[in-house]
Design an enzyme around this catalytic site. Structure first.
Site, mmCIF file in Angstrom:
data_model
loop_
_atom_site.group_PDB
_atom_site.id
_atom_site.type_symbol
_atom_site.label_atom_id
_atom_site.label_comp_id
_atom_site.label_asym_id
_atom_site.label_seq_id
_atom_site.Cartn_x
_atom_site.Cartn_y
_atom_site.Cartn_z
ATOM 1 C CG HIS A 308 18.609 11.197 32.501
ATOM 2 N ND1 HIS A 308 19.403 9.246 32.789
ATOM 3 C CD2 HIS A 308 17.355 11.093 33.220
ATOM 4 C CE1 HIS A 308 17.810 9.022 33.190
ATOM 5 N NE2 HIS A 308 17.191 9.849 33.519
ATOM 6 C CG ASP A 366 13.344 16.412 36.743
ATOM 7 O OD1 ASP A 366 12.436 15.867 37.065
ATOM 8 O OD2 ASP A 366 14.096 15.744 36.940
HETATM 9 N N1 ACO Z 1 25.581 21.310 33.987
HETATM 10 C C1 ACO Z 1 25.966 21.298 33.112
HETATM 11 N N2 ACO Z 1 27.336 20.654 33.002
HETATM 12 C C2 ACO Z 1 27.043 19.273 33.529
HETATM 13 C C3 ACO Z 1 25.465 19.181 33.754
HETATM 14 C C4 ACO Z 1 24.540 20.148 33.797
HETATM 15 N N3 ACO Z 1 23.083 20.104 34.277
HETATM 16 N N4 ACO Z 1 25.564 17.341 34.279
HETATM 17 C C5 ACO Z 1 26.546 17.144 33.537
HETATM 18 N N5 ACO Z 1 26.943 18.144 33.585
HETATM 19 C C6 ACO Z 1 28.884 17.816 33.221
HETATM 20 C C7 ACO Z 1 29.326 17.180 33.883
HETATM 21 O O1 ACO Z 1 30.337 18.370 34.753
HETATM 22 C C8 ACO Z 1 30.903 16.948 33.628
HETATM 23 O O2 ACO Z 1 31.860 17.152 32.439
HETATM 24 P P1 ACO Z 1 32.988 16.940 33.435
HETATM 25 O O3 ACO Z 1 32.844 15.551 32.022
HETATM 26 O O4 ACO Z 1 33.713 18.028 32.142
HETATM 27 O O5 ACO Z 1 34.079 16.329 34.266
HETATM 28 C C9 ACO Z 1 29.638 16.017 32.379
HETATM 29 O O6 ACO Z 1 28.964 16.688 32.805
HETATM 30 C C10 ACO Z 1 29.289 14.185 33.126
HETATM 31 O O7 ACO Z 1 28.515 14.697 34.308
HETATM 32 P P2 ACO Z 1 28.625 13.607 35.220
HETATM 33 O O8 ACO Z 1 28.324 14.416 36.235
HETATM 34 O O9 ACO Z 1 29.391 12.603 35.157
HETATM 35 O O10 ACO Z 1 27.340 12.723 34.648
HETATM 36 P P3 ACO Z 1 26.082 11.697 35.564
HETATM 37 O O11 ACO Z 1 25.968 10.571 34.762
HETATM 38 O O12 ACO Z 1 27.191 10.848 37.062
HETATM 39 O O13 ACO Z 1 24.547 12.237 36.477
HETATM 40 C C11 ACO Z 1 22.969 13.916 36.405
HETATM 41 C C12 ACO Z 1 23.642 12.481 35.278
HETATM 42 C C13 ACO Z 1 23.541 13.579 37.717
HETATM 43 C C14 ACO Z 1 21.825 13.657 35.701
HETATM 44 C C15 ACO Z 1 23.937 15.409 35.735
HETATM 45 O O14 ACO Z 1 23.732 15.131 34.821
HETATM 46 C C16 ACO Z 1 23.313 16.377 36.833
HETATM 47 O O15 ACO Z 1 23.769 16.701 38.032
HETATM 48 N N6 ACO Z 1 22.464 17.223 36.352
HETATM 49 C C17 ACO Z 1 21.222 17.820 37.063
HETATM 50 C C18 ACO Z 1 20.550 17.932 37.535
HETATM 51 C C19 ACO Z 1 19.560 17.156 36.926
HETATM 52 O O16 ACO Z 1 18.925 17.652 36.263
HETATM 53 N N7 ACO Z 1 18.714 15.866 37.484
HETATM 54 C C20 ACO Z 1 17.472 14.861 37.004
HETATM 55 C C21 ACO Z 1 18.088 13.071 37.050
HETATM 56 S S1 ACO Z 1 16.254 12.940 35.881
HETATM 57 C C22 ACO Z 1 15.639 12.288 37.320
HETATM 58 O O17 ACO Z 1 16.810 11.992 38.223
HETATM 59 C C23 ACO Z 1 13.812 12.616 36.822
#
Ligand code: ACO
Length: 433
Positions: A308, A366
């Site tokens: 998140h 979720d």
């Molecule tokens: N699975 C694997 N790796 C992940 C995940 C995941 N679900 N989420 C983040 N990471 C990793 C990224 O690859 C990144 O790794 P790195 O530092 O080695 O490059 C690190 O964790 C940080 O991730 P970001 O994408 O920079 O984090 P951001 O805050 O931009 O993204 C997000 C948050 C979009 C929610 C992301 O975690 C994601 O895509 N999760 C899956 C989708 C999801 O469940 N979304 C629901 C959000 S809650 C809502 O809307 C109610």
């Protein structure tokens, strides 16, 4: 918001600029850089707004490091346990929990405005039956502004109030009609003798040929899902609603914009994606393979329902959702749900895995809401619709707060331009073959 005596000093182009520091009631202070361009002819650069507060708000507070979520100061756990969605709507809109008379007046008003203009029902038949329900939602909610002209003047507080109540009352009807249309069943009209959540379940699952009794345990679970999703401060869809509203667009159009933004898989679409992922994993034996895929930088796969932008701790809503999922499965006598087995195991493994621990990737709401909604009988394509229904009150509360702010101006971010510098138009004859 109060200004502190302290100032942040920026050294730019040989000048020292003092930026006021402002304090909220809780949470990080903000550096007010609104005079930066005038003083330094420089913008700030913050793609994704990771360090930018776009507004001042009194509605919802999140401490992502501690896993805290407050609506108007009340912890989400207490509201989900002791309150209900109608009370939560009142709280978000008006700032306080209602007393008995206030609750009655509000609930009556919502209950008695659930029908939609009959002509709107013909709108649905213009869509393909296999259209994604979110596509239908964006269209039909936007179309409310074509049917309720008497509540689109944003400068009239009474019209704003009527539009707010109309949307909270009519969204369940539109969402249920969207579902019924997608499965080819007749629309079921709302019933004023049922609670908000029971009425919604009735409109979704009743058919004209036989009686349908709403199970109170399932209605309570539905109500809790609505409460948990009601607001989440300045997320992508809420910011979309505020930005759309900042131009003076009517509230129905603004909420339709919010629904469009919510649709994306990184936001509201994640519950649908999470369940699809659990189904794709299929069995606990396959989990290690998918964990490895999630960690592989060359593989676009992510563990849906994990991570998140704000929570770097357990999402407090996920804990309540996990409990609700178990209650629903127990009530329905679903003992062995292979997807739930995969979910529980995946959660355990990911919570111990160094990759997820280091990056503070915890299950978000979720992760468990998909399992619950599926058990309630909704197809995955409806999951984000339910999220939109619940979030409507939050969007409206945030939109109203913005419109009522005397300092409100049109939202207009700036950019760092990296395209071509000025060049002269070249006639076709000189552009080569
Ligand atoms: N699975 C694997 N790796 C992940 C995940 C995941 N679900 N989420 C983040 N990471 C990793 C990224 O690859 C990144 O790794 P790195 O530092 O080695 O490059 C690190 O964790 C940080 O991730 P970001 O994408 O920079 O984090 P951001 O805050 O931009 O993204 C997000 C948050 C979009 C929610 C992301 O975690 C994601 O895509 N999760 C899956 C989708 C999801 O469940 N979304 C629901 C959000 S809650 C809502 O809307 C109610």
């Amino acid at each position: 918001m109060s200004e502190t005596a302290e100032k942040a000093t920026l050294a730019v182009g040989g000048k020292q600029l003092d930026m006021p520091i402002k304090k909220g009631t809780i949470g990080p202070d903000v550096m007010d850089i609104s005079s930066l361009y005038a003083q330094a002819k420089m913008f700030t650069f913050d793609p994704g707004f990771t360090s930018t507060a776009s507004c001042e708000s009194k509605i919802t507070y999140i401490d992502g490091d501690e896993g805290v979520l407050l609506y108007r100061g009340y912890p989400i756990e207490q509201l989900a346990e002791h309150g209900d969605f109608i009370e939560t709507c009142y709280l978000l809109l008006y700032g306080n929990l209602p007393n008995l008379a206030e609750r009655k007046e509000f609930e009556d008003a919502i209950t008695h405005h659930t029908m939609i203009h009959e002509q709107m029902s013909r709108f649905f038949s213009g869509f393909r039956r296999d259209a994604h329900p979110m596509a239908v939602m964006v269209g039909t909610v936007g179309a409310l502004s074509a049917f309720y002209h008497d509540s689109t003047d944003i400068n009239d507080p009474r019209q704003r109030e009527i539009a707010s109540r109309r949307m909270i009352a009519k969204l369940p009807t539109i969402a249920a009609m969207t579902y019924k249309y997608s499965i080819g069943q007749p629309f079921v009209y709302p019933r004023n003798d049922l609670s908000y959540a029971s009425n919604f379940l009735h409109m979704c699952f009743a058919v004209p040929c036989e009686p349908y009794k709403v199970n109170p345990v399932l209605a309570r679970a539905m109500d809790r899902i609505f409460t948990l999703h009601a607001d989440h401060e300045q997320n992508a869809s809420t910011s979309t609603v505020r930005l759309a509203g900042s131009s003076g667009a009517n509230p129905f159009a603004c909420i339709a914009a919010g629904i469009a933004c919510l649709w994306g898989p990184a936001h509201g679409g994640a519950n649908e994606a999470a369940l699809e992922m659990l189904a794709e994993i299929g069995h606990v034996d396959n989990i290690p393979k998918y964990i490895a895929k999630a960690k592989d930088k060359n593989d676009p796969f992510r563990l849906m329902g994990f991570g998140h932008r704000v929570y770097k701790n357990y999402d407090p809503r996920a804990k309540i959702m996990q409990k609700t999922a178990h209650e629903v499965l127990q009530e329905l006598g679903i003992k062995d749900d292979p997807l739930l087995d995969v979910a529980v195991e995946l959660e355990q493994i990911a919570l111990k895995d160094e990759y997820f621990v280091e990056r503070k990737l915890y299950p978000n709401i979720d992760f468990y809401s998909g399992i619950t909604l599926r058990a309630l009988g909704f197809p995955t394509s409806m999951f984000t619709v339910l999220f939109a229904l619940a979030r409507t009150v939050g969007w409206i509360a945030q939109w109203r707060e913005m419109i009522e702010d005397p300092n409100q101006r049109i939202g207009r971010p700036r950019q760092l331009y990296t395209g071509a510098t000025q060049r002269d138009y070249m006639p076709m004859s000189r552009r080569g073959k």
